[in-house]
Design a protein around this motif. Sequence first.
Motif, PDB file in Angstrom:
ATOM      1  N   THR A 182       0.834  -1.199   0.000  1.00  0.00           N
ATOM      2  CA  THR A 182       0.000   0.000   0.000  1.00  0.00           C
ATOM      3  C   THR A 182       0.871   1.252   0.000  1.00  0.00           C
ATOM      4  OG1 THR A 182      -1.780  -1.146   1.189  1.00  0.00           O
ATOM      5  CG2 THR A 182      -1.806   1.258   1.240  1.00  0.00           C
ATOM      6  N   ALA A 239      -0.324   4.146   5.224  1.00  0.00           N
ATOM      7  CA  ALA A 239      -0.540   2.821   5.810  1.00  0.00           C
ATOM      8  C   ALA A 239       0.457   2.636   6.941  1.00  0.00           C
ATOM      9  CB  ALA A 239      -0.359   1.728   4.751  1.00  0.00           C
ATOM     10  N   ILE A 268      -5.242   2.444   7.670  1.00  0.00           N
ATOM     11  CA  ILE A 268      -5.179   3.144   6.395  1.00  0.00           C
ATOM     12  C   ILE A 268      -5.844   4.505   6.564  1.00  0.00           C
ATOM     13  CG2 ILE A 268      -5.832   3.091   3.962  1.00  0.00           C
ATOM     14  CD1 ILE A 268      -3.891   0.883   4.784  1.00  0.00           C
ATOM     15  N   ASP A 293      -5.097   2.078  -3.968  1.00  0.00           N
ATOM     16  CA  ASP A 293      -3.797   1.879  -3.326  1.00  0.00           C
ATOM     17  C   ASP A 293      -3.764   0.591  -2.491  1.00  0.00           C
ATOM     18  OD1 ASP A 293      -2.750   4.189  -4.395  1.00  0.00           O
ATOM     19  OD2 ASP A 293      -3.059   5.405  -2.588  1.00  0.00           O
ATOM     20  N   ILE A 294      -4.888   0.210  -1.882  1.00  0.00           N
ATOM     21  CA  ILE A 294      -4.888  -1.005  -1.054  1.00  0.00           C
ATOM     22  C   ILE A 294      -5.104  -2.266  -1.882  1.00  0.00           C
ATOM     23  CG2 ILE A 294      -5.720   0.302   0.942  1.00  0.00           C
ATOM     24  CD1 ILE A 294      -8.411  -1.221   0.621  1.00  0.00           C
TER      25      ILE A 294
END
Length: 252
Positions: free
Chosen positions: A75, A87, A100, A146-147
């Motif tokens: 991440t 993160a 997050i 992003d995750i």
Amino acid sequence: MLRVRPVHFTSRPDSWEPILTALGLAKTVDDGPWREFDAGSGRLALHLADAGATDDGTTALGVEVGDLAEFARRTALAAEESGNTVAELIAADHGESCRITSRDGFSFLADKGAREPNAADADPALTVVGVWFTADPGAAAVTLQDIGARFRSVPDADETADFTAKNGGVLMVRPASGPPRSGLGFEYDGDLGALRDRLAAAGLDVSETEEAFGRTLHVANPDSAGTTGTAAAAAAPHVPPTLWISQRLASQ
């Protein structure tokens, strides 16, 4: 690994359980104040809250991952380009977790998945949906990318964005004024009429709305102030009056 697993805080878990069972979720964990229910796709946790507490009737967005350190690393690597997401590994009340945080100030936890889904008794057509309401939907969408969530196109795309998780569940971004917050819903890609009949047969009051891109069922939310009962009357005013189950269209 990425699985959607919101945590719903409620002082009325015994009122929630028959609704979730009728929807087609299978209870897989019953450990004091913590219960887990598997859908055909995604998972939902119920956490006992004190009646009238600020978190009573609220849902916390959450996901499960395979390896916390690797998830945090990936991440952070994805966020180097976006500059949008932070993160960080933390020691939460329930153990090690990864927090997050997005540009809009909203944060949620990624926890290590303790087990694979045991959805033998779950309705395979039912999906758990975690919703992120925010005044900055663009930032939220970037954070979900992003995750590792996968973008899913939707007909009414304006400022909304839908994402799927590799190991089950859907994450939705919806524009909203005020502080960012999370919500809970479900999708159904089977016979919505049959599901409505099943809910009615379980003694639940079900209504249906026809929308531009599909139909949605509504069942009374046990935590809503509109529901009878001391705990419900004390619930936070922003608790939605119904739990929604939307028809998933084939084009989605």
